[in-house]
Enzyme design. Sequence first.
Site, PDB file in Angstrom:
ATOM      1  CE  LYS A   8      -2.866   0.709   3.636  1.00 38.97           C
ATOM      2  NZ  LYS A   8      -2.646   2.036   4.266  1.00 38.97           N
ATOM      3  CB  SER A   9       3.828   2.277   1.994  1.00 32.43           C
ATOM      4  OG  SER A   9       3.274   2.224   3.273  1.00 32.43           O
ATOM      5  N   GLY A  58      -5.082   7.861   5.674  1.00 33.15           N
ATOM      6  CA  GLY A  58      -4.176   8.842   6.272  1.00 33.15           C
ATOM      7  C   GLY A  58      -2.960   9.089   5.388  1.00 33.15           C
ATOM      8  CD  GLN A  76       0.596   8.317   7.316  1.00 35.01           C
ATOM      9  OE1 GLN A  76       0.079   9.147   8.055  1.00 35.01           O
ATOM     10  NE2 GLN A  76      -0.007   7.201   6.967  1.00 35.01           N
ATOM     11  CG  ASP A  95       0.648   0.092   9.540  1.00 41.35           C
ATOM     12  OD1 ASP A  95       0.292   0.935  10.386  1.00 41.35           O
ATOM     13  OD2 ASP A  95       0.984   0.390   8.379  1.00 41.35           O
ATOM     14  CE  LYS A 131       0.066   4.216  13.131  1.00 33.57           C
ATOM     15  NZ  LYS A 131       0.819   4.929  12.091  1.00 33.57           N
ATOM     16  NE  ARG A 190      -4.741   0.080  13.331  1.00 34.32           N
ATOM     17  CZ  ARG A 190      -4.098   0.235  12.181  1.00 34.32           C
ATOM     18  NH1 ARG A 190      -2.777   0.293  12.158  1.00 34.32           N
ATOM     19  NH2 ARG A 190      -4.779   0.319  11.048  1.00 34.32           N
TER      20      ARG A 190
END
Length: 442
Positions: A26-27, A99, A174, A324, A351, A355
């Site tokens: 994904k990143s 995000g 990020q 994650d 997050k 979490r």
Amino acid sequence: MKSVPTPKRFTSFGGLTGKLRIPGDKSISHRALMFASLAVGKSEIRGLLEGEDVIATSKAMTQMGANISRGSDGTWRVHGVGVGGLLEPLEPLDMGNSGTSTRLLMGLVAGHDIRARFIGDASLSRRPMGRVIEPLSQMGASFEANEGGRLPITMHGAYPAVPITYRLPVASAQVKSAVLLAGLNTPGVTTVTEPVPTRDHSERMLRGFGADLEVEECNGQRIIRIHGEAELKPQQVIVPGDPSSAAFFIVAALLVEGSDLVIENVGLNPTRAGLAQMLREMGGHIEELNRREIGGEPVADLHVKHSLLTGIDVDPAIAPSMIDEFPVLFVAAALAKGTTMTSGLEELRVKESDRINAMAAALTLAGAKLEEREDGLIIHGTGGDPLSGTGNQPVTTHLDHRIAMSMAVAGLASREGVEVDDTRPIATSFPNFEALLEGATA
Ligand code: S3P
């Protein structure tokens, strides 16, 4: 996302066997679309994750002028506008649950003289954006944010923006990436120092696209310098499989008796490799096969076999390389022999959901023994016995894909199964999760 929640019960089916291939990282997928949109000419991306978060990035880049299409063979073609060429989006940029899209795109907009409005779902609208607003304001961007620096946010970028030297107050890839991306179109050199290394996909890929970027390691810190007003050259990108998605199958195979599974094409970038290291320390059998390099990233196939795990103290220094993966590590710990201690995990509270609290509640409902602390969980494992399961009461996922998938794994390792209140968020990062799970347990 569909408008009504989709509950589902995950139950034990016997071992996970055979081979499976998890979808793209994904990143890396977000970054591939963004950087290709800023290159002059046509890039091609293979293996892109086609999850909702990445599609939100693709739509946003299209709204800002890039021409993006998907071929019938799954190759994505991107005609970029060039650094400095982003157009003002006429409609708000809908970031959905993502995000990463929001914070990285704010960085891109910050270096252009355009206005953009960012909106998102209920989970994203609760998340703190002050961490990017602060450095990007120093560079000259201005923001009108909802209370507490939250979405919806309207921002106005600046050209020319001012290059800054910024030390990250939180370990966040990020925030690092947002500042570097703002620096792409800023005259001079923009510098980011990270006291603790975080995932370095932006640095690797920006270099691959031809940006002038230096990384210096100094006393365990990383200093990254990007030379602005860069010209990016179009590339052929191959996206490796996502280690954060592989994580659910790794833990499921370790926990469920009779499992013997090969997970193909898993990215093993050292800044993402913390979970496999911890699970091996706990006694997990995870073997790397066919190690190779794809798209500038190390990759291997992982052979995972059922193992009896033992609880450990998780060193907080490893957190950024598995940030994650804690929800699913908590599930592994719940079935280990002895106690697993985690600490220094305050970031988990901001997050897609809180979490620490979400997993404490969900695992307790499924029969695990644990204590919640401000900065982590202390989990007393069953010693390999299955969890009891949740009865008819569903666990609450709070629009968080990783809570849903972690509790699906807990369901496989339970007597009565685990009822998950809403599986819709899984599509943000891993659209074929349930299909692959069915295939591996068939
Ligand atoms: C990401 C960085 C991490 C991670 C997120 C993806 C990225 O967030 O949790 O899922 O692609 O840069 P933080 O930077 O907030 O730690």
